[in-house]
Design a protein around this motif. Structure first.
Motif, PDB file in Angstrom:
ATOM      1  N   VAL A  33       0.838  -1.196   0.000  1.00 14.81           N
ATOM      2  CA  VAL A  33       0.000   0.000   0.000  1.00 14.81           C
ATOM      3  C   VAL A  33       0.877   1.253   0.000  1.00 14.81           C
ATOM      4  O   VAL A  33       1.782   1.391   0.832  1.00 14.81           O
ATOM      5  CB  VAL A  33      -0.932   0.047   1.237  1.00 14.81           C
ATOM      6  N   ARG A  60      -2.015  -1.142  -3.709  1.00 13.03           N
ATOM      7  CA  ARG A  60      -3.175  -0.435  -3.201  1.00 13.03           C
ATOM      8  C   ARG A  60      -2.720   0.946  -2.728  1.00 13.03           C
ATOM      9  O   ARG A  60      -1.518   1.190  -2.533  1.00 13.03           O
ATOM     10  CB  ARG A  60      -3.838  -1.210  -2.058  1.00 13.03           C
ATOM     11  N   ARG A  90      -8.781   0.196  -5.704  1.00 11.61           N
ATOM     12  CA  ARG A  90      -7.595  -0.093  -4.879  1.00 11.61           C
ATOM     13  C   ARG A  90      -7.446   0.883  -3.703  1.00 11.61           C
ATOM     14  O   ARG A  90      -6.422   0.890  -3.029  1.00 11.61           O
ATOM     15  CB  ARG A  90      -6.328  -0.040  -5.742  1.00 11.61           C
TER      16      ARG A  90
END
Length: 309
Positions: A33, A60, A90
């Motif tokens: 992420v 993400r 996402r």
């Protein structure tokens, strides 16, 4: 027990090309992420998240965390829905109550007492859920009917009562963590605590005992819910001299002894193997499975990911 996830918190965007290369490198390292904070003088979160997703294949993206007091919930709903669509679902939405008084002053916003800021945060979560799960603004219905337009909603149906992206709520105090335990999919602990009697925004690092108490508080108020627990690692240093380095860090953190520096989950000091083992221990002890590091430590922390995958 959940598998580990790893995020990195971005401090700056120098250019489109550099930022895209930076995100691609993080993805190659194994990060999951890319995260953007919400501070004055820092990049605007949502455009940067769209750029990060566009530059990568699987990364993400998320806000870490939005200052809810900066945002009107209906305008924020538009940003979230658009970003979730443009990133292909996402997005993760991190929200907080705000803690830097100077930012409120500079933006001409009222510096509410903490309880009022958390109240606004809770109302924001509720209003976002209502917008995402509602039928759309009735005033737009004639236009939607005429042109076959869809109601603007997020792609994901996970957080916000099953109507939006996953929701992370970050904080330290009882009020915001009680809200996080009840409503969030992910609860974030940054490990920084306001120093009593000092100006707002004067922080110190929490101890292992304080982390354990905060996690117990979250679990007590979560009831049957099982939110993912995010750990914000504030400092990463790779060294063969773990204790000697901890002693140097303790000199800059007078509230912590050398032993406390070594034990707190919010600091990672040691060899790559030692750091990996500490994170395994922290997962067992506290339940932290979503690990975030600050962007200056992106490269230093990367080999640890390999040891944990």
């Amino acid at each position: 027990m959940r598998d580990f996830r790893f995020g990195f918190n971005v401090f700056e965007v120098r250019s489109r090309e550099e930022f895209a290369a930076y995100c691609r490198r993080a993805e190659e390292f194994g990060y999951d992420v890319a995260l953007m904070p919400d501070h004055l003088g820092a990049p605007a979160p949502f455009p940067a998240l769209v750029a990060a997703a566009e530059a990568t294949e699987r990364l993400r993206v998320g806000t870490f965390v939005l200052n809810a007091a900066f945002w009107n919930p209906h305008l924020l709903a538009r940003e979230i829905a658009t970003t979730d669509r443009l990133t292909g679902g996402r997005l993760e939405v991190g929200l907080g109550a705000g803690h830097m008084k100077w930012e409120f002053d500079a933006a001409g916003l009222p510096w509410w007492p903490f309880g009022e800021r958390v109240g606004h945060l809770e109302r924001t979560v509720e209003e976002l859920a209502g917008v995402f799960g509602g039928p759309g603004y009735p005033e737009q219905e004639p236009l939607r009917s005429q042109y076959g337009m869809e109601v603007l909603r997020p792609v994901q149906r996970h957080g916000f009562g099953g109507h939006g992206p996953p929701l992370l709520v970050g904080g330290t105090g009882d009020t915001v963590l009680r809200l996080a335990a009840r409503r969030a999919d992910i609860v974030g602990l940054a490990g920084t605590q306001q120093v009593k009697g000092r100006p707002p925004g004067t922080f110190t690092i929490g101890t292992a005992g304080q982390a354990a108490e905060r996690v117990a508080f979250i679990r007590e108020h979560a009831g049957d819910r099982d939110p993912e627990l995010n750990l914000m690692v504030q400092f990463v240093v790779v060294t063969d001299d773990r204790r000697g380095t901890a002693a140097q860090v303790a000199e800059r953190l007078p509230n912590l002894s050398v032993e406390e520096v070594l034990e707190t989950p919010y600091l990672l000091i040691g060899t790559v193997e030692q750091m990996a083992e500490r994170l395994r221990e922290n997962r067992e002890r506290y339940g932290f499975t979503y690990i975030t590091v600050q962007s200056p430590f992106l490269d230093a922390f990367a080999p640890v990911i390999g040891h944990l995958r």
